[in-house]
Enzyme design. Sequence first.
Site, short mmCIF file in Angstrom:
data_model
loop_
_atom_site.label_atom_id
_atom_site.label_comp_id
_atom_site.label_asym_id
_atom_site.label_seq_id
_atom_site.Cartn_x
_atom_site.Cartn_y
_atom_site.Cartn_z
N CYS A 1 0.81 -1.21 0.00
CA CYS A 1 0.00 0.00 0.00
C CYS A 1 0.85 1.27 0.00
CB CYS A 1 -0.95 0.00 1.19
SG CYS A 1 -0.19 -0.46 2.73
N HIS A 2 2.15 1.14 0.10
CA HIS A 2 3.00 2.33 0.05
C HIS A 2 3.07 2.89 -1.36
CE1 HIS A 2 5.63 -1.09 -0.94
NE2 HIS A 2 6.31 -0.24 -1.68
#
Length: 105
Positions: free
Chosen positions: A56-57
């Site tokens: 999710c970064h």
Amino acid sequence: MSMKEFSHRVLNACSRIPKGKVTTYVEIARSLGKPKASRAVGQALKRNPDAPRIPCHRVVKSDGGVGGYGGADKKGIEKKIRLLRKENVVVDKRKIEIKNYFYRL
DNA sequence: GTGTTGACCACAG
DNA sequence: GCTGTGGCCAACA
């Protein structure tokens, strides 16, 4: 589409982002047919920082800001930036050149 | 069923 | 650059 699937699809979209590329909260919302659900996308990611290996970064804000990560505090942000840099994404002052890395879902 | 809360967005000052 | 405002939508209390 159920509310439940929404978050599931968010995570799924997340996992499809290639290494070294990024996408935005809006883009994910758009790919799910709800262009205005960017805020809800953030919620889904927050609840699943890892489920269990979701990158999710690679999801950032529309203006290139890195957005949040973990508690949205400084600690989490720095971690997110570190992960991005590890993938050769240039981060300057909590921002990136979105057009250089954008991945269209 | 009704508020409130955000890893957001766009636009106005 | 910054703050404020209105809008959005799912999750949560």
